[in-house]
Design a protein around this motif. Structure first.
Motif, short mmCIF file in Angstrom:
data_model
loop_
_atom_site.label_atom_id
_atom_site.label_comp_id
_atom_site.label_asym_id
_atom_site.label_seq_id
_atom_site.Cartn_x
_atom_site.Cartn_y
_atom_site.Cartn_z
N ARG A 18 56.96 -30.08 -4.84
CA ARG A 18 58.37 -30.09 -4.89
C ARG A 18 58.84 -31.45 -3.99
O ARG A 18 58.39 -31.80 -3.11
N LEU A 19 59.46 -32.32 -4.83
CA LEU A 19 59.93 -33.64 -4.21
C LEU A 19 61.60 -33.33 -3.55
O LEU A 19 62.22 -32.38 -4.07
N SER A 20 61.61 -34.16 -2.64
CA SER A 20 62.96 -34.10 -1.85
C SER A 20 63.44 -35.34 -2.08
O SER A 20 62.74 -36.50 -1.87
N CYS A 21 64.52 -35.62 -2.06
CA CYS A 21 65.35 -36.94 -1.82
C CYS A 21 66.47 -36.54 -1.01
O CYS A 21 67.67 -36.05 -1.29
N ALA A 74 74.81 -29.04 2.03
CA ALA A 74 74.98 -29.08 3.40
C ALA A 74 74.12 -30.16 3.85
O ALA A 74 74.31 -30.66 4.93
N LYS A 75 72.87 -30.34 3.46
CA LYS A 75 71.95 -31.00 3.85
C LYS A 75 71.69 -32.38 3.28
O LYS A 75 71.22 -33.26 3.62
N ASN A 76 72.60 -32.61 2.15
CA ASN A 76 72.53 -33.83 1.37
C ASN A 76 71.15 -34.33 0.98
O ASN A 76 70.43 -35.25 1.03
N ILE A 77 70.56 -33.10 0.39
CA ILE A 77 69.12 -33.17 -0.08
C ILE A 77 69.01 -32.83 -1.62
O ILE A 77 69.70 -31.79 -1.85
#
Length: 123
Positions: A18-21, A74-77
Motif C-alpha cells: 500500500r502506497l501513501s501520498c 481528513a488526513k490529506n492522504i
C-alpha cells in the motif's frame, strides 16, 4: 504544494503493498491526485487517479481489478492499494497533483510531484 510518497518496497510475485501520498499546502477537494510509475528506458505511465472535485477515479487497464485508489480527506492522504503484484509492476511510483479532474488524466500535465518510492516485484 508538497507531496510525499511512502510504502514502497520489495515483494514477491502475487504480493501486496500500500502506497501513501501525503499532501501538504492545498485543499484536496480542488485537485486530482495521480499515481504514475517510471521504469528506466520506458515512458512514465499514468497508473491511477482520483479527483477531489468530482470523485472521478481512473485506472489504467493493466491494474484494473488489482489496484485500488482511495483518499482520506481528513488526513490529506491518498492511498494506492496494490494487490496481486506482478514483476511488470516494478518501477518508481510517484504521486502528483493538479487542479483538474481525472477525466483529463493522461492529457493534462500534472505540475506538482513527490520524490517517488521504489516498488520491486520479484518473480
Amino acid at each position: 504544494v508538497q507531496l510525499v510518497e511512502s510504502g514502497g518496497g520489495l515483494v514477491q510475485d502475487g504480493g501486496s503493498l500500500r502506497l501513501s501520498c501525503a499532501t501538504f499546502g492545498f485543499t484536496f477537494d480542488d485537485y486530482a491526485i495521480g499515481w504514475f510509475r517510471q521504469v528506466p528506458g520506458k515512458e512514465r505511465e499514468g497508473v491511477s487517479c482520483i479527483s477531489g472535485s468530482d470523485g472521478v477515479i481512473y485506472y489504467t487497464d493493466s491494474v484494473k481489478g488489482r489496484f485500488t485508489i482511495s483518499a482520506d480527506n481528513a488526513k490529506n492522504i491518498v492511498y494506492l492499494q496494490m494487490n496481486n503484484l506482478k514483476p511488470e509492476d516494478t518501477g518508481v511510483y510517484y504521486c502528483a497533483a493538479e487542479f483538474v479532474s481525472c477525466n483529463y488524466f493522461g492529457y493534462a500535465p500534472f505540475g506538482s510531484w513527490g520524490q517517488g518510492t521504489q516498488v520491486t516485484v520479484s518473480s
